[in-house]
Write an enzyme that holds these catalytic residues in place. Structure first.
Site, PDB file in Angstrom:
ATOM      1  N   ASP A   1      24.177   4.786  36.436  1.00 42.68           N
ATOM      2  CA  ASP A   1      24.702   4.121  37.590  1.00 42.68           C
ATOM      3  C   ASP A   1      25.976   3.428  37.445  1.00 42.68           C
ATOM      4  O   ASP A   1      26.388   2.362  37.238  1.00 42.68           O
ATOM      5  CB  ASP A   1      23.537   2.868  37.995  1.00 42.68           C
ATOM      6  CG  ASP A   1      23.935   2.276  39.362  1.00 42.68           C
ATOM      7  OD1 ASP A   1      24.872   2.466  39.964  1.00 42.68           O
ATOM      8  OD2 ASP A   1      22.825   1.372  39.737  1.00 42.68           O
TER       9      ASP A   1
ATOM     10  N   LYS B   1      29.496   2.509  46.602  1.00 42.44           N
ATOM     11  CA  LYS B   1      30.788   1.074  46.847  1.00 42.44           C
ATOM     12  C   LYS B   1      31.867   1.707  47.148  1.00 42.44           C
ATOM     13  O   LYS B   1      32.113   1.815  48.413  1.00 42.44           O
ATOM     14  CB  LYS B   1      30.564   0.245  45.575  1.00 42.44           C
ATOM     15  CG  LYS B   1      29.231  -0.506  45.672  1.00 42.44           C
ATOM     16  CD  LYS B   1      29.210  -1.837  44.935  1.00 42.44           C
ATOM     17  CE  LYS B   1      28.065  -2.854  45.166  1.00 42.44           C
ATOM     18  NZ  LYS B   1      26.800  -2.538  44.370  1.00 42.44           N
TER      19      LYS B   1
ATOM     20  N   PHE C   1      20.283  -3.927  37.871  1.00 42.47           N
ATOM     21  CA  PHE C   1      20.222  -3.985  39.248  1.00 42.47           C
ATOM     22  C   PHE C   1      20.780  -2.720  39.739  1.00 42.47           C
ATOM     23  O   PHE C   1      21.824  -2.096  39.461  1.00 42.47           O
ATOM     24  CB  PHE C   1      21.195  -5.001  39.883  1.00 42.47           C
ATOM     25  CG  PHE C   1      21.266  -4.933  41.562  1.00 42.47           C
ATOM     26  CD1 PHE C   1      20.333  -5.700  42.100  1.00 42.47           C
ATOM     27  CD2 PHE C   1      22.062  -3.996  42.254  1.00 42.47           C
ATOM     28  CE1 PHE C   1      20.018  -5.853  43.416  1.00 42.47           C
ATOM     29  CE2 PHE C   1      21.971  -4.054  43.623  1.00 42.47           C
ATOM     30  CZ  PHE C   1      21.039  -4.991  44.339  1.00 42.47           C
TER      31      PHE C   1
END
Ligand code: PLP
Length: 393
Positions: free
Chosen positions: A221, A250, A135
């Site tokens: 990532d 995040k 993702f």
């Protein structure tokens, strides 16, 4: 304001596109690892804004930094120099070991920047190798390296021709997939959205070697795994590897939206090749600087490691009995990035946990994801475990 939660639900349905399925609670305020709803009912939050609220809700140092910066200079655009941006760049370089940064506002934007940069740095190569189960975000570029028809569905075809998916945790598959048009391999060091999938020790190291040997860039990532989440500042430290390009977002801004793409010396954009109106504005950077300071000063990276180990010990304990329950397939993770995989969908567990004052969420249908604020206490973890046991029983 609103007279009842029902009024909020009704208007939300009337005015907001229905992209999210949400439990029927309205959150109003938070402190540390807990949030309160419309009626003042308190929950221990194991979602943490999806691994964003690492330093907890309303940390006074972050709140004050935002207040102070907001009263001075919120935004000027990247047409001018500002100090918080440069300070944050220096700080990020220090904690990531990367050389230069490009600031943006979200995870998916940092991925877009990474994809563009990889094409540029490899002189126009266009193929990307990504992992099954990956993702990386929701914009068209990020979505095209995100696995699965569920998310890609009606949006196909994306950059499909330029992307090859290989099984995660299999370095040979990457070796086989690399060809002369391959710009980069992109991986999450632990797959988050797919259900906290932790690769075997040595996998990332092997991928790093393959990429170096074949002259292909490695993009890591770390959007979900960064800033202490896995018990190190960045998950790559568990393997001691250095990517060529790295993405973060995040937890970077402690809840203030900000993302960043970092790269090693020599891999960089030139004037006008990329840009962002808001990216790295003074307010976002002040929030991120304060958050990094808190993580450092309060030892939250170490705390994440210790509490993660504490959680694992406690659930392995016979007396606790999560493991001895046949519905529980596996409990895995690193630091405070924990997945509890069930043999059936966990939607019902999520609802029952909310009734008992705990917020958890479910990724890929059968995995309960626990990514609480790193400031969560042992007592709160005990409570989470006992509630989970009670429900799953
Ligand atoms: C959340 C996430 C993204 C996307 O970030 P957004 O800020 O939602 O765009 C990308 N990659 C990983 C690993 C993520 O966890």
């Amino acid at each position: 304001m609103f007279s009842s939660p029902e009024e909020v639900f009704e208007k939300e349905k009337r005015y907001i596109m229905q992209t999210y399925k949400r439990p029927r609670i309205v959150l109003r305020e938070g402190k540390g690892a807990t949030v309160k709803d419309f009626f003042g009912r308190e929950y221990i939050d194991c979602v943490g804004g999806i691994a964003v609220n690492a330093v907890g809700y309303c940390h006074p140092a972050v709140v004050n930094a935002i207040k102070e910066q907001a009263g001075k200079l919120m935004h000027t655009s990247n047409l001018y120099y500002t100090e918080p941006q440069v300070q944050l760049a220096e700080k990020l370089s220090g904690i990531t070991g990367m050389d230069k940064v490009f600031f943006c506002n979200s995870g998916t934007e940092s991925i877009e920047a990474a994809l563009k940069l990889a094409c540029k740095a490899t002189f126009g190569k266009r193929k990307f190798i990504a992992a099954e189960g990956s993702f990386h975000g929701r914009t068209l570029g990020s979505l095209s390296i995100t696995f699965g028809t569920k998310l890609r569905g009606v949006f196909e075809p994306l950059l499909r021709d330029g992307v090859e998916f290989v099984p995660y945790n299999n370095a040979d598959a990457i070796r086989d997939a690399i060809d002369t048009n391959t710009a980069a391999v992109i991986l999450e060091p632990i797959q988050g959205e797919t259900g906290i999938v932790v690769p075997s020790a040595g996998y990332l190291n092997e991928v790093r070697e393959i990429c170096s040997e074949k002259g292909v860039l490695l993009i890591l990532d770390e959007i979900q795994t960064g800033f202490g989440r896995t018990g190190k500042w960045f998950c790559k430290e568990h393997e001691g590897i250095e990517p060529d390009i790295m993405t973060v977002a995040k937890a970077l801004g402690a809840g203030f939206p900000i993302g960043a793409m970092l790269a090693k010396e020599g891999i960089e954009f030139e004037t006008s090749e990329h840009g962002s109106t808001f990216g790295g504005n003074p307010l976002a950077c002040a929030a991120a600087l304060a958050s990094i300071k808190v993580i450092k000063e309060e030892g939250l990276v170490e705390q994440s490691s210790e509490l993660g180990a504490y959680f694992m010990e406690k659930v392995h304990d016979e007396g606790i009995g999560l493991y001895s329950n046949p519905v529980v397939k596996e409990i895995r993770g690193k630091g405070l990035m924990i997945g509890v995989e069930l043999t059936k969908p966990c939607g019902e567990v999520v609802d029952k946990a909310i009734e008992r004052g705990i917020l958890i969420n479910c990724t890929s249908d059968t995995v309960i994801r626990l990514v609480p604020p790193l400031v969560i206490s042992k007592e709160q973890i005990d409570r989470v475990i006992s509630v989970l046991c009670e429900i799953i029983k």
